[in-house]
Each structure stands twice: as structure tokens, then as C-alpha cells.
Design a protein around this motif. Structure first.
Motif, PDB file in Angstrom:
ATOM      1  N   ASP A  51      -3.327  -9.437  -3.221  1.00  0.00           N
ATOM      2  CA  ASP A  51      -3.358  -9.320  -1.806  1.00  0.00           C
ATOM      3  C   ASP A  51      -4.318  -8.140  -1.685  1.00  0.00           C
ATOM      4  O   ASP A  51      -4.184  -6.930  -2.185  1.00  0.00           O
ATOM      5  CB  ASP A  51      -2.143  -8.697  -1.106  1.00  0.00           C
ATOM      6  N   GLN A 171       3.628 -10.689   6.407  1.00  0.00           N
ATOM      7  CA  GLN A 171       3.433  -9.869   5.619  1.00  0.00           C
ATOM      8  C   GLN A 171       3.900  -8.473   6.390  1.00  0.00           C
ATOM      9  O   GLN A 171       3.380  -8.244   7.388  1.00  0.00           O
ATOM     10  CB  GLN A 171       1.887  -9.632   4.808  1.00  0.00           C
ATOM     11  N   GLY A 273       1.179  -1.863  -5.228  1.00  0.00           N
ATOM     12  CA  GLY A 273      -0.290  -1.439  -5.369  1.00  0.00           C
ATOM     13  C   GLY A 273      -0.064  -0.991  -6.611  1.00  0.00           C
ATOM     14  O   GLY A 273       0.811  -0.218  -7.102  1.00  0.00           O
ATOM     15  N   SER A 282       4.112  -2.049 -15.632  1.00  0.00           N
ATOM     16  CA  SER A 282       5.732  -1.685 -15.545  1.00  0.00           C
ATOM     17  C   SER A 282       6.060  -2.684 -14.112  1.00  0.00           C
ATOM     18  O   SER A 282       7.415  -3.107 -14.043  1.00  0.00           O
ATOM     19  CB  SER A 282       5.568  -0.183 -15.372  1.00  0.00           C
TER      20      SER A 282
HETATM   21  N1  LIG Z   1      -0.489  -5.697   5.749  1.00  0.00           N
HETATM   22  C1  LIG Z   1      -0.487  -4.422   5.873  1.00  0.00           C
HETATM   23  O1  LIG Z   1      -0.559  -3.904   6.984  1.00  0.00           O
HETATM   24  C2  LIG Z   1      -0.200  -3.558   4.654  1.00  0.00           C
HETATM   25  C3  LIG Z   1      -0.033  -2.150   4.808  1.00  0.00           C
HETATM   26  C4  LIG Z   1       0.140  -1.643   3.580  1.00  0.00           C
HETATM   27  C5  LIG Z   1      -0.041  -1.999   2.397  1.00  0.00           C
HETATM   28  N2  LIG Z   1      -0.287  -3.573   2.275  1.00  0.00           N
HETATM   29  C6  LIG Z   1      -0.343  -4.083   0.884  1.00  0.00           C
HETATM   30  O2  LIG Z   1       0.879  -3.888   0.351  1.00  0.00           O
HETATM   31  C7  LIG Z   1       0.241  -3.046  -1.088  1.00  0.00           C
HETATM   32  C8  LIG Z   1       1.279  -2.014  -1.418  1.00  0.00           C
HETATM   33  O3  LIG Z   1       1.688  -1.235  -0.510  1.00  0.00           O
HETATM   34  P1  LIG Z   1       1.112   0.304  -0.645  1.00  0.00           P
HETATM   35  O4  LIG Z   1       0.108   0.698  -1.386  1.00  0.00           O
HETATM   36  O5  LIG Z   1       1.526   0.765   0.829  1.00  0.00           O
HETATM   37  O6  LIG Z   1       2.652   1.207  -1.659  1.00  0.00           O
HETATM   38  P2  LIG Z   1       3.428   0.950  -2.640  1.00  0.00           P
HETATM   39  O7  LIG Z   1       3.036  -0.366  -3.382  1.00  0.00           O
HETATM   40  O8  LIG Z   1       4.859   0.989  -2.340  1.00  0.00           O
HETATM   41  O9  LIG Z   1       3.159   1.958  -3.760  1.00  0.00           O
HETATM   42  C9  LIG Z   1       2.030   1.973  -4.203  1.00  0.00           C
HETATM   43  C10 LIG Z   1       1.794   3.262  -4.966  1.00  0.00           C
HETATM   44  O10 LIG Z   1       2.886   3.613  -6.077  1.00  0.00           O
HETATM   45  C11 LIG Z   1       2.605   4.237  -7.245  1.00  0.00           C
HETATM   46  N3  LIG Z   1       2.910   3.226  -8.217  1.00  0.00           N
HETATM   47  C12 LIG Z   1       2.775   1.924  -8.207  1.00  0.00           C
HETATM   48  N4  LIG Z   1       3.431   1.468  -9.420  1.00  0.00           N
HETATM   49  C13 LIG Z   1       3.731   2.355  -9.933  1.00  0.00           C
HETATM   50  C14 LIG Z   1       4.646   2.542 -11.192  1.00  0.00           C
HETATM   51  N5  LIG Z   1       4.733   1.459 -11.957  1.00  0.00           N
HETATM   52  N6  LIG Z   1       5.082   3.897 -11.805  1.00  0.00           N
HETATM   53  C15 LIG Z   1       4.706   4.988 -11.059  1.00  0.00           C
HETATM   54  N7  LIG Z   1       3.993   4.988  -9.798  1.00  0.00           N
HETATM   55  C16 LIG Z   1       3.603   3.602  -9.353  1.00  0.00           C
HETATM   56  C17 LIG Z   1       0.944   4.392  -6.777  1.00  0.00           C
HETATM   57  O11 LIG Z   1       0.590   5.611  -6.538  1.00  0.00           O
HETATM   58  P3  LIG Z   1       0.741   6.848  -7.241  1.00  0.00           P
HETATM   59  O12 LIG Z   1       0.672   6.635  -8.571  1.00  0.00           O
HETATM   60  O13 LIG Z   1      -0.581   7.847  -6.593  1.00  0.00           O
HETATM   61  O14 LIG Z   1       2.028   7.557  -6.843  1.00  0.00           O
HETATM   62  C18 LIG Z   1       0.555   3.320  -5.924  1.00  0.00           C
HETATM   63  O15 LIG Z   1      -0.634   3.607  -5.414  1.00  0.00           O
HETATM   64  C19 LIG Z   1      -1.014  -2.808  -0.727  1.00  0.00           C
HETATM   65  O16 LIG Z   1      -1.696  -2.682  -1.894  1.00  0.00           O
HETATM   66  C20 LIG Z   1      -1.681  -3.690   0.213  1.00  0.00           C
HETATM   67  O17 LIG Z   1      -2.193  -4.759  -0.702  1.00  0.00           O
HETATM   68  C21 LIG Z   1      -0.483  -4.161   3.357  1.00  0.00           C
END
Ligand SMILES: NC(=O)c1ccc[n+]([C@@H]2O[C@H](COP(=O)([O-])OP(=O)(O)OC[C@H]3O[C@@H](n4cnc5c(N)ncnc54)[C@H](OP(=O)(O)O)[C@@H]3O)[C@@H](O)[C@H]2O)c1
Length: 313
Positions: A51, A171, A273, A282
């Protein structure tokens, strides 16, 4: 890796995807080589759903994803979902933005083009942009249409604008702490065969359990002003993290893997992400096993008992 049908499309996607917002200034992974290594690790682990969005680094994420898939010779077999910003929904802009996304991704056709958010401030009629998207399907620029951050009523209206195709996915923010999608959206999606994709499935890292309310880093990324990271909220969330840890210990998994598994068990596709290969490896291991119904219920109950507030100032 396990795969599932993506709504009514006939596509088969991994039960966990990769969110590519991280490949932008918002999260700090601007380096192409690191993005490529992360994508390579995702593919290696069997993830075939990525995504991204035009606004992620104003094209950086799309460019990195497209280039990496080309260099890794993995375009075929990978489902790419991108997004047209809610600010660019006048008919002509939709067409222009989609062509630019296609160019940056370097693909013949974009698998899923999502409307990133509704045109909240600009009064663009729903059918204007939905029909423009339908035109792009006919033209072969995009394959399927998805929406993001739409309330159910608007999603329904959007679907009614289409005559030769349908909205295949929605989404939305959905994780063990932020569960508003359960009220209307999930039941509607289920009834209508629309695939739900969960964004921020790890609550931006909080559910991995690595952050401590008494020792929070000074974030310089999207979390700098995120109300979820207010110490009062984080303190409460630690109760949930503790349960994730206990359940994880029984299954030999991490709290983050349990949090993702809870979503997967509910039939949605989380797109965590990842900032590097270790994180994506992981996250991929959240698939292929399952928490029990009782464990899922226990997590939901603890989540229900939290009193999270976004009013932090
Ligand atoms: N449609 C929309 O409006 C919208 C809005 C937001 C996001 N999104 C999409 O959703 C995806 C994911 O959401 P998000 O980026 O907001 O948050 P998320 O997936 O909840 O959190 C991602 C963050 O968590 C940490 N992380 C991820 N995997 C990990 C692991 N295995 N172990 C330890 N830390 C880990 C990393 O940051 P740290 O290591 O710095 O802690 C990473 O940047 C985005 O990439 C995007 O594609 C869409």
C-alpha cells in the motif's frame, strides 16, 4: 504465508500487507536502498500486497516501490494499491494524478486506486470523481477502485455513481485501540463483499510494546503531535500491551504479532508500515497461526475498558 481473496476481485493477497508510508519524510525512510531491502524482505516472507499513496513523500514512496519491484523482478504477482489525494478529486485532476502515479510506479496498470480521503473542504460532487475513476478503469489505467476514510453513507453514495464496476475495498484506521470502524463500516463491508484494509494496525508502533510512558522518545516524525502518544493514553495502553505480551508468550510471539493476528482473525488485511527488513519479517510472522476466540475476546474487553481521549490540549 497465507493468502486470501481480496473482496470480489479474484485477486489473492497475503493476509498481511506492507504499508509504504514509511518511505517518506513523514517517517524518515527516504533512503532508496533501505526501502528496497525492506520490500525485498517482504517479498521473501511471502507478502504480495503493498500500500502506497501519491502524497507519501510527494511521490517518493511510489517511486521507491515501483523501482524496487522492477529491480527485484517482482511486479508480476505483487498487488499494488495506491491513492489519489482527497485534494485532487476534480475530474481532470483525478485523471492527471492517476497517470502520474502510474508513471512513478512504472507500471502499465495500477491494481487498486483508492480515494485517499473524501473531498472534505472542496465540495466536489461524489459522482464527479467516482465517474472519473470508472473512466480510468475502462481506459486500463487502473484495475480496481477503493476508498479510504469514507463514512458508510458516503461509501454507499460513491458506489451508486458507478455503473460498470464497484468499490472493491475500504481502507480505514483500525487497530486494537482505535475501533470505530467496527460500529458501521465493518458490518457494511462484510454484507457487501468489500475488503477492509486496516491502516495504523500497530497504532503507529505503540502495540509492539517497545514504548514506555515514563521514557517516551522525543518523536520528530508523524508521532510528534499524535494524541495517542500523550503519556496518559500510553499509560492506559500498557494494560493492553501487557495482555498482548501474556498471550504472545503462550504462542511464542511478540505483542505486535498478536495485535496484527487479532485483526487478521477478524478478516481484515492489516498493512503495518516497516522501517527495515527486521520489522517486516516480524510483521509477516503474524500470519500462519491464530489466537483463540477467548484470547481475542479478552483483548477486546481490555480495549473496551480503556478511556483514551484525543483532547490532549
Ligand atoms: N489511508 C490512510 O489515510 C492511511 C493513514 C495512515 C497510514 N496508512 C497506511 O497504513 C500503513 C501503516 O500505518 P502506520 O504507518 O500509520 O502505522 P503502523 O503500521 O501501525 O506502525 C508503523 C510503525 O510501527 C513501528 N513498527 C512496525 N513494525 C514493527 C515491528 N515489527 N517491531 C517494532 N516496531 C515496529 C515502526 O516505527 P518505529 O520503529 O519508529 O516505532 C513503524 O514505522 C502506512 O504505511 C500506510 O500505507 C494509510
Amino acid at each position: 504465508m497465507e493468502y486470501r481473496a481480496f473482496g470480489k476481485t479474484g485477486l489473492k493477497v497475503s493476509r498481511v500487507g506492507l504499508g509504504a508510508w514509511q518511505f517518506s519524510d513523514a517517517w524518515g525512510v527516504m533512503d532508496y536502498d533501505l526501502a528496497k531491502k525492506t520490500i525485498a524482505a517482504a517479498l521473501e516472507a511471502g507478502i504480495n500486497f503493498i500500500d502506497t499513496a501519491a502524497v507519501y513523500g510527494r511521490g517518493t514512496s511510489e517511486t521507491h516501490v515501483g523501482k524496487a519491484l522492477r529491480e527485484l523482478r517482482a511486479r508480476e504477482g505483487t498487488v499494488i494499491a495506491t491513492k489519489v489525494p482527497g485534494d485532487l478529486l476534480r475530474a481532470g485532476d483525478v485523471v492527471k494524478a492517476a497517470r502520474k502515479s502510474r508513471e512513478r510506479l512504472g507500471v502499465d496498470v495500477i491494481d487498486i486506486m483508492q480515494v485517499h480521503w473524501p473531498p472534505c473542504w472542496y465540495n466536489v460532487p461524489t459522482c464527479e470523481y467516482m465517474k472519473a475513476l470508472e473512466g480510468l478503469v475502462k481506459e486500463g489505467v487502473i484495475r480496481y477502485i477503493g476508498v479510504s476514510n469514507f463514512p458508510v453513507k458516503l461509501l454507499e453514495e460513491a458506489r451508486q455513481c458507478l455503473s460498470t464496476t464497484d468499490v472493491v475495498s475500504t481502507q480505514n484506521r483500525y487497530n486494537l485501540i482505535e475501533r470505530e470502524a467496527e460500529k458501521e463500516l465493518l458490518p457494511y463491508a462484510e454484507r457487501n463483499g468489500i475488503q477492509v484494509i486496516a491502516w495504523s494496525p500497530l497504532a503507529k508502533g505503540l502495540l509492539t510494546g517497545k514504548y514506555n510512558p515514563d521514557d517516551l522518545p522525543r518523536f520528530s516524525d508523524v508521532r510528534a503531535n499524535d494524541p495517542l502518544y500523550a503519556p496518559d493514553n500510553v499509560r492506559q495502553i500498557m494494560r493492553l500491551v501487557q495482555a498482548l505480551r501474556e498471550i504472545g508468550d503462550k504462542h511464542g510471539r511478540t505483542p505486535g504479532q498478536v495485535a496484527l493476528n487479532w485483526l487478521i482473525k477478524a478478516g481484515v488485511i492489516p498493512i503495518p508500515g516497516a522501517k527495515g527488513p527486521e520489522q517486516v519479517i516480524s510483521n509477516a510472522a503474524s500470519v500462519g497461526w491464530s489466537i483463540s476466540d477467548d484470547e481475542a475476546r479478552r483483548l477486546a474487553e481490555i480495549s473496551d475498558s480503556l478511556n483514551i481521549s484525543y483532547v490532549t490540549w
